[in-house]
Scaffold this motif. Structure first.
Motif, PDB file in Angstrom:
ATOM      1  N   THR A 158       0.850  -1.189   0.000  1.00  0.00           N
ATOM      2  CA  THR A 158       0.000   0.000   0.000  1.00  0.00           C
ATOM      3  C   THR A 158       0.885   1.238   0.000  1.00  0.00           C
ATOM      4  OG1 THR A 158      -0.139   0.107   2.423  1.00  0.00           O
ATOM      5  CG2 THR A 158      -1.803  -1.213   1.287  1.00  0.00           C
ATOM      6  N   ASN A 183       0.601   5.862  -0.108  1.00  0.00           N
ATOM      7  CA  ASN A 183      -0.210   7.073  -0.071  1.00  0.00           C
ATOM      8  C   ASN A 183       0.655   8.215  -0.590  1.00  0.00           C
ATOM      9  OD1 ASN A 183       1.316   8.241   2.108  1.00  0.00           O
ATOM     10  ND2 ASN A 183       0.136   7.020   3.557  1.00  0.00           N
ATOM     11  N   GLN A 192      -3.198   6.155  -4.124  1.00  0.00           N
ATOM     12  CA  GLN A 192      -4.257   7.090  -3.724  1.00  0.00           C
ATOM     13  C   GLN A 192      -4.392   8.250  -4.698  1.00  0.00           C
ATOM     14  OE1 GLN A 192      -4.231   7.964   0.443  1.00  0.00           O
ATOM     15  NE2 GLN A 192      -5.196   9.957   0.198  1.00  0.00           N
ATOM     16  N   LYS A 208      -7.130   4.098  -3.799  1.00  0.00           N
ATOM     17  CA  LYS A 208      -7.445   4.614  -2.475  1.00  0.00           C
ATOM     18  C   LYS A 208      -8.132   5.978  -2.624  1.00  0.00           C
ATOM     19  CE  LYS A 208      -4.415   4.122   0.813  1.00  0.00           C
ATOM     20  NZ  LYS A 208      -3.150   4.182   1.587  1.00  0.00           N
ATOM     21  N   VAL A 209      -9.286   6.104  -1.975  1.00  0.00           N
ATOM     22  CA  VAL A 209     -10.079   7.328  -2.066  1.00  0.00           C
ATOM     23  C   VAL A 209     -10.428   7.789  -0.653  1.00  0.00           C
ATOM     24  CG1 VAL A 209     -12.195   8.377  -2.961  1.00  0.00           C
ATOM     25  CG2 VAL A 209     -11.070   6.530  -4.246  1.00  0.00           C
ATOM     26  N   PRO A 210     -10.120   9.039  -0.291  1.00  0.00           N
ATOM     27  CA  PRO A 210     -10.496   9.522   1.039  1.00  0.00           C
ATOM     28  C   PRO A 210     -12.012   9.496   1.229  1.00  0.00           C
ATOM     29  CG  PRO A 210      -8.910  10.997   0.001  1.00  0.00           C
ATOM     30  CD  PRO A 210      -9.355  10.034  -1.058  1.00  0.00           C
ATOM     31  N   GLY A 228     -15.394  11.972  -2.008  1.00  0.00           N
ATOM     32  CA  GLY A 228     -14.806  10.641  -2.078  1.00  0.00           C
ATOM     33  C   GLY A 228     -15.856   9.554  -2.192  1.00  0.00           C
ATOM     34  N   SER A 258     -11.789  -0.183  -5.121  1.00  0.00           N
ATOM     35  CA  SER A 258     -11.346   0.977  -4.361  1.00  0.00           C
ATOM     36  C   SER A 258     -11.203   0.632  -2.888  1.00  0.00           C
ATOM     37  CB  SER A 258     -12.326   2.150  -4.522  1.00  0.00           C
ATOM     38  OG  SER A 258     -13.592   1.819  -3.973  1.00  0.00           O
ATOM     39  N   THR A 262     -10.133   5.374   2.363  1.00  0.00           N
ATOM     40  CA  THR A 262      -9.032   5.648   3.279  1.00  0.00           C
ATOM     41  C   THR A 262      -9.336   6.861   4.150  1.00  0.00           C
ATOM     42  OG1 THR A 262      -6.622   5.821   3.396  1.00  0.00           O
ATOM     43  CG2 THR A 262      -7.713   7.167   1.725  1.00  0.00           C
TER      44      THR A 262
END
Length: 217
Positions: A26, A28, A59, A85-87, A92, A106, A109
């Motif tokens: 992973t 970011n 992300q 990765k999507v906030p 989001g 997805s 996060t």
């Protein structure tokens, strides 16, 4: 149970992917920035190290849903199996819904509450990532958040997995796994602590010494 490495350090990925039963890596934006290389260079390099079956995460940085989706599609050009990765904010959630319709996996996060994670799962996320240590640092309980989120997903969104993140100690990781979380992602230093122990080093040194004293090298 799925174990991921949370880093973009290629040297660490090469070493730990050889030693540990990792399911993937992973990243970011902060991790990528620390590595000093753009995703266009990093993702192919990581893929080469971990192999075709590993799962990679990257992300989006955009702030609006349509831009997030476009960025996700561009990232998937770099790696067709990439999880985006999507906030988990308003935009989001809208992006996660659209990615689900496009059959792009997805991860929700920056999850700080169980309901936040559940909403991401209901929107179509395949994973949700509660920030265990960051929740603790804000006066909450990351472990309780993971436990409650896991219960919510089991009841209402069984397609989605908790991928717990933000760890400072192996104990935090162990406690999350004991709550039933099916996946965790660990930084390099915490991953190393899972297997390295002064007591183990001392025991191995004693075994070697006893053997050498009895039989020589």
């Amino acid at each position: 149970m799925e174990l991921y490495l949370d880093t973009a350090n290629l040297t660490a990925i090469e070493r730990l992917s050889r030693q540990f039963p990792l399911q993937g890596v992973t990243t970011n934006p902060s991790i990528v920035a620390a590595a000093g290389k753009p995703l266009a260079q990093l993702l192919p390099a990581i893929r080469e190290l971990v192999g075709p079956r590993a799962r990679l995460f990257a992300q989006v940085l955009a702030e609006r849903a349509d831009e997030m989706v476009a960025e996700a599609q561009a990232l998937r050009q770099l790696d067709p199996d990439l999880v985006i990765k999507v906030p988990v904010c308003g935009e989001g959630l809208a992006a996660i819904k659209r990615l689900s319709l496009l059959e792009i996996p997805s991860l929700g996060t920056a999850v700080y509450t169980p309901m936040q994670g559940l909403l991401a799962a209901l929107a179509g996320a395949s994973y949700v990532a509660p920030y265990v240590n960051r929740i603790d640092a804000q006066g909450g309980s990351g472990l309780v958040a993971v436990r409650e989120l896991q219960q919510l997903l089991t009841l209402h969104a069984p397609h989605c997995q908790v991928l717990a993140a933000s760890f400072k100690t192996p104990r935090q990781a162990l406690d999350c796994l004991l709550t039933g979380a099916s996946a965790i992602t660990l930084p390099v230093d915490v991953t190393d602590q899972l297997i390295h122990s002064p007591a183990v080093d001392a025991a191995l040194a004693k075994f070697r010494l006893d053997w050498q004293q009895a039989f020589g090298a």
